[in-house]
Write a protein that holds these residues in place. Structure first.
Motif, short mmCIF file in Angstrom:
data_model
loop_
_atom_site.label_atom_id
_atom_site.label_comp_id
_atom_site.label_asym_id
_atom_site.label_seq_id
_atom_site.Cartn_x
_atom_site.Cartn_y
_atom_site.Cartn_z
N GLN A 198 0.81 -1.22 0.00
CA GLN A 198 0.00 0.00 0.00
C GLN A 198 0.85 1.27 0.00
O GLN A 198 0.31 2.37 -0.16
CB GLN A 198 -0.92 0.01 1.22
CG GLN A 198 -1.87 -1.17 1.29
CD GLN A 198 -2.66 -1.19 2.58
OE1 GLN A 198 -2.83 -0.17 3.24
NE2 GLN A 198 -3.15 -2.36 2.96
N ILE B 206 3.07 4.35 -0.96
CA ILE B 206 3.36 5.19 -2.12
C ILE B 206 4.85 5.51 -2.18
O ILE B 206 5.49 5.36 -3.21
CB ILE B 206 2.53 6.49 -2.07
CG1 ILE B 206 1.03 6.17 -2.11
CG2 ILE B 206 2.91 7.41 -3.23
CD1 ILE B 206 0.14 7.36 -1.83
N HIS B 207 5.39 5.95 -1.04
CA HIS B 207 6.80 6.31 -0.96
C HIS B 207 7.64 5.15 -0.44
O HIS B 207 7.14 4.29 0.30
CB HIS B 207 7.00 7.51 -0.02
CG HIS B 207 6.34 8.77 -0.50
ND1 HIS B 207 5.00 9.03 -0.28
CD2 HIS B 207 6.84 9.84 -1.16
CE1 HIS B 207 4.70 10.20 -0.80
NE2 HIS B 207 5.79 10.72 -1.34
N VAL C 22 2.39 6.93 7.98
CA VAL C 22 1.22 6.62 7.14
C VAL C 22 0.62 7.91 6.57
O VAL C 22 0.29 7.99 5.39
CB VAL C 22 0.17 5.82 7.93
CG1 VAL C 22 -1.15 5.75 7.17
CG2 VAL C 22 0.69 4.41 8.23
N GLU C 23 0.50 8.94 7.42
CA GLU C 23 -0.05 10.21 6.95
C GLU C 23 0.88 10.89 5.97
O GLU C 23 0.44 11.43 4.96
CB GLU C 23 -0.35 11.12 8.14
CG GLU C 23 -1.53 10.67 8.99
CD GLU C 23 -2.13 11.80 9.80
OE1 GLU C 23 -1.66 12.95 9.68
OE2 GLU C 23 -3.08 11.52 10.57
N ARG C 24 2.18 10.86 6.27
CA ARG C 24 3.12 11.52 5.34
C ARG C 24 3.18 10.79 4.00
O ARG C 24 3.37 11.41 2.94
CB ARG C 24 4.53 11.57 5.97
CG ARG C 24 5.59 12.18 5.05
CD ARG C 24 5.21 13.57 4.59
NE ARG C 24 6.16 14.11 3.61
CZ ARG C 24 6.13 13.88 2.30
NH1 ARG C 24 5.20 13.07 1.78
NH2 ARG C 24 7.01 14.45 1.50
N ASP C 25 2.97 9.48 4.04
CA ASP C 25 3.00 8.71 2.80
C ASP C 25 1.89 9.15 1.83
O ASP C 25 2.05 9.01 0.61
CB ASP C 25 2.87 7.22 3.11
CG ASP C 25 3.05 6.35 1.88
OD1 ASP C 25 4.05 6.57 1.15
OD2 ASP C 25 2.22 5.46 1.65
N GLN C 26 0.80 9.69 2.36
CA GLN C 26 -0.31 10.10 1.52
C GLN C 26 -0.09 11.47 0.88
O GLN C 26 -0.86 11.87 -0.01
CB GLN C 26 -1.61 10.12 2.34
CG GLN C 26 -1.97 8.77 2.95
CD GLN C 26 -2.09 7.67 1.91
OE1 GLN C 26 -2.77 7.84 0.91
NE2 GLN C 26 -1.43 6.55 2.16
N VAL C 27 0.94 12.20 1.33
CA VAL C 27 1.24 13.52 0.78
C VAL C 27 2.07 13.35 -0.48
O VAL C 27 3.14 12.73 -0.45
CB VAL C 27 2.00 14.39 1.81
CG1 VAL C 27 2.32 15.76 1.21
CG2 VAL C 27 1.16 14.55 3.09
N GLN C 28 1.61 13.91 -1.57
CA GLN C 28 2.32 13.77 -2.84
C GLN C 28 3.57 14.67 -2.89
O GLN C 28 3.63 15.69 -2.23
CB GLN C 28 1.39 14.12 -3.99
CG GLN C 28 0.19 13.17 -4.08
CD GLN C 28 0.61 11.73 -4.28
OE1 GLN C 28 1.50 11.42 -5.08
NE2 GLN C 28 -0.04 10.82 -3.56
#
Length: 376
Positions: free
Chosen positions: A115, A117-118, A370-376
């Motif tokens: 799951q 992104i980064h 987890v929250e930072r991973d959602q930041v593009q």
């Protein structure tokens, strides 16, 4: 599996791991057993780990869909101090706790790696107590492609109460000036034939105490070591000294160092002695990053609640974590201050804390990534 639920499930394992790391306490640059322990747990969970031939630091990485990296850092070394009359390595600064929380954050995210992104990197660094480990890890490429860096540190209960956390620790800058004053040896009955370095040292201490900066930020400088002479009837040839310098900002520290160096050189000139000195164990002050702080605030609110968010933690101590941001100002970074009922204080030989804080501290780190991973 939800990574937060994973932490709840692994509660007993987390507490046991902390206790085992606590018993492994090793001094700076000698963290072999600690490093191997962490490496084995990471690799057993399928996480790729990079080691190095010249130190025991580790880089663990969970690949994401993007090459951009978000990272967490933990320190591994113990302080060398006297405990009950015996000089030994002792985890009185909480590095064993930091390693435990970052380790289990890695294990939790490995369960949801598909799951991500980064790419997520975990930096386990040596030699924080010598203010050298962060620099070594940067040389090893720890910050390659890193866009965000988080850290965590246990705080004494008078700074951050139990079950509370702060999204940023404002550490000051610190450095030691170590030097040797070289005079001329002589019999105490014929002092005119010598040049007493202890007298020069006395003048130096008084001159250093007179330093005043026109600066709005707090600072201090004080003598912490002075030694010279072995016989009562002999003027010694040399004396050695150490001054401890502290400042709230890096800019103030620069001024304090400059004024101290000028004072030392002036005393050498006035006393006709030679004073050789150097700056050692330098650590920079924290640099606040509002983007990183807001992410940490959100993670703390999620895990602990709004009422348990302490906006800021100010500490007179130092941390080599801040080398990462001093040398890489474009990276959004912050160090979380974790309330854990710690007493009597950090670096006290009998330091202890409520180990339940390891559970919510790990959850905060998981939520942060987890929250930072959602930041593009």
């Amino acid at each position: 599996m939800d990574p937060i639920l994973f932490i709840d499930r692994e509660r007993e394992h987390i507490l046991r791991t902390y206790k085992e790391l606590h018993l492994l306490a090793e001094p700076s640059w000698k963290e072999e057993k600690t490093s191997n322990y962490i490496k084995d747990m990471l690799e057993a969970s399928g996480i790729r780990v990079q080691t190095f031939p010249d130190h025991y630091g580790l880089l663990a990485e969970i690949p994401g869909r993007k090459a951009d990296v978000i990272a967490l850092r933990a320190d591994m070394d113990a302080l060398v101090q006297e405990v009950d009359g015996r000089v030994q390595a002792n985890h009185s600064c909480g590095h064993d706790a930091h390693s435990t929380m970052v380790l289990f954050t890695a294990l939790a995210l490995a369960k949801t790696s598909e799951q991500l992104i980064h790419t997520v990197r975990f930096i386990f660094q040596p030699a924080e107590e010598k203010a050298e480990g962060a620099l070594k890890m940067m040389e090893a490429g720890a910050l390659k492609n890193v866009k965000f860096l988080g850290g965590i540190h246990l705080r004494p209960k008078f700074e951050v109460p139990y079950e509370k956390a702060s999204p940023v620790i404002i550490h000051g800058s610190t450095v030691s000036i170590k030097g040797v004053i070289k005079g001329v040896q002589a019999h105490a009955a014929r002092p005119e034939e010598g040049n007493n370095p202890l007298e020069a040292a006395a003048l130096l201490v008084q001159a250093i105490r007179q330093i005043r900066l026109k600066d709005e930020y707090p600072y201090s400088i004080k003598i912490t070591e002075l030694h010279g002479g072995e016989a009562s009837n002999l003027i010694p040839e040399s004396a050695r000294f150490t001054f401890d310098l502290r400042a709230e900002t890096n800019e103030t520290m620069e001024k304090l160092i400059k004024q101290s160096e000028h004072t030392i050189k002036k005393v050498a000139e006035l006393t006709e002695t030679v004073i050789d000195f150097s700056l050692v164990e330098y650590s920079p002050a924290a640099i606040k990053n509002e983007t990183a702080i807001k992410l940490a605030e959100s993670a703390i609110r999620f895990v602990l609640s709004e009422d348990n968010l302490q906006p800021i933690c100010k500490s007179p101590g130092a941390e080599d974590f801040h080398f990462y941001t001093l040398n890489n100002p474009d990276i959004a970074a912050t160090m979380i201050g974790l309330g854990c009922d710690l007493s009597p204080g950090l670096h006290h030989p009998n330091m202890s804390f409520n180990q339940e804080a390891l559970i919510y501290g790990t959850k905060i780190l998981v939520k942060l990534l987890v929250e930072r991973d959602q930041v593009q």
